[in-house]
Design an enzyme around this catalytic site. Structure first.
Site, short mmCIF file in Angstrom:
data_model
loop_
_atom_site.label_atom_id
_atom_site.label_comp_id
_atom_site.label_asym_id
_atom_site.label_seq_id
_atom_site.Cartn_x
_atom_site.Cartn_y
_atom_site.Cartn_z
N SER A 162 0.83 -1.21 0.00
CA SER A 162 0.00 0.00 0.00
C SER A 162 0.87 1.26 0.00
O SER A 162 1.64 1.47 -0.93
CB SER A 162 -0.95 -0.04 1.21
OG SER A 162 -1.97 0.92 1.09
N GLU A 251 -10.07 -3.86 -5.88
CA GLU A 251 -9.76 -2.80 -4.92
C GLU A 251 -9.58 -1.44 -5.60
O GLU A 251 -9.36 -1.34 -6.81
CB GLU A 251 -8.52 -3.16 -4.12
CG GLU A 251 -7.23 -3.21 -4.91
CD GLU A 251 -6.01 -3.20 -4.00
OE1 GLU A 251 -5.69 -2.11 -3.50
OE2 GLU A 251 -5.40 -4.28 -3.80
N HIS A 281 -8.14 -5.05 -0.32
CA HIS A 281 -6.89 -4.31 -0.43
C HIS A 281 -5.87 -4.88 0.56
O HIS A 281 -6.19 -5.17 1.71
CB HIS A 281 -7.16 -2.83 -0.11
CG HIS A 281 -5.93 -2.00 0.10
ND1 HIS A 281 -5.14 -1.59 -0.94
CD2 HIS A 281 -5.36 -1.51 1.23
CE1 HIS A 281 -4.13 -0.87 -0.47
NE2 HIS A 281 -4.23 -0.82 0.85
#
Length: 319
Positions: A162, A251, A281
């Protein structure tokens, strides 16, 4: 032999666990993020996430050693018997605001086992108290620490999930510029790569993502503008080492992964893009309960072993 170009693989099999995790995320995490987007000015307890994660025990076969790195701390994580011939510099996710060593210790341990490597997990400085450049400086400090311990650049893979995926790309670009060195590879999970929200907001996943509502992205973008966050997708990528990207096909950050893969391909850089149907995610973070997460980490481990040269590594037992 490491080939160039884009290699795309779709993983369609979905477990019952992933359905349950997706529903839990949709009803709990997504609504929490939605509430934050309405009142981002409140004193949200971001630091509590990592403190709470500290209560979760970790595998006793994992050696965890805390290290001081200039302006931050890190953990050297190594499973019993793991090789000292390769290392992973790991940068955790958490939207640049939250998470840390505790939330990602289990993931780092799994990576150590699957990649047969030492993992240096960086507790970098975060927004809003610090600048984005501070986080990159902390990651570079970790890279230099590995070099001082005897690792060659071609024995090191920079990885992250991320927001940590963003930092992984920016750290390698910075290392090539300031240190004149190139690591063996980059491995990222659900990476944030484009600070411009336009493509994400127009994508079908803006409404179907099980974790992030599209409306929260505009609020998040304002923080990034204040932090003057550059976009890795807009950088000169031609000198980057091989990259592997794992992302959910459902996502919000899918466009970021796909655009980065396309631009890496256009720049002549090998990129292995893995698309996982029906996952949330950053799903490998839930590998303790998700078989898909464990499979993704195995693929990342295989990538790390492939791109690192089999050199005689340093002995970190005394580090």
């Amino acid at each position: 032999m490491i080939t160039r170009g884009l290699r795309r693989r779709v993983h369609r099999r979905r477990s019952a666990q992933s359905v349950a995790v997706s529903l839990t995320s949709r009803f709990f995490v997504k609504n929490l993020v939605r509430a934050w987007a309405v009142r981002p000015d409140l004193a949200w307890p971001f630091a509590s996430v990592d403190r709470f994660a500290a209560l979760v025990p970790y595998d006793g076969t994992v050696e965890v050693r805390r290290i001081r790195l200039g302006r931050c701390v890190a953990e050297r994580i190594q499973t019993t018997g793991a090789s000292t011939q390769r290392a992973i510099l790991y940068l955790h996710g958490g939207a640049f605001f939250t998470c840390g060593l505790n939330t990602h210790r289990s993931l780092a341990a799994r990576l150590s086992r699957e990649a047969n490597a030492c993992v240096l997990n960086i507790d970098y400085r975060m927004l809003p108290s610090h600048r984005m450049s501070d986080a990159i400086d902390d990651a570079l400090s970790g890279f230099r620490w590995l070099l001082r311990r005897g690792y060659e650049p071609e024995q090191i893979v920079v990885a992250g999930d991320s927001a940590g995926g963003y930092l992984a790309f920016m750290t390698v670009l910075a290392a090539q510029h300031s240190e004149k060195v190139r690591p063996a590879g980059i491995a990222v999970i659900s990476p944030f790569t484009d600070a411009n929200p336009a493509t994400k907001l127009c994508h079908r996943n803006a409404s179907r993502c099980a974790m992030f509502p599209g409306g929260a992205l505009s609020v998040f973008t304002r923080y990034l503008l204040r932090a003057r966050a550059a976009s890795p997708v807009d950088a000169d990528l031609s000198s980057l080492p091989p990259v592997t990207i794992h992302v959910s096909s459902d996502e919000l950050l899918l466009p970021d992964a796909e655009i980065m893969a396309q631009r890496l391909d256009a720049a002549g850089v090998r990129c292995d893009l893995h698309l996982w149907d029906g996952q949330i995610h950053d799903f490998p973070l839930a590998a303790d309960v998700l078989p898909e997460g464990r499979r993704a980490i195995r693929y990342i481990g295989e990538f790390v072993k492939e791109v690192t040269e089999d050199l005689s590594g340093p002995d970190l037992t005394a580090a």
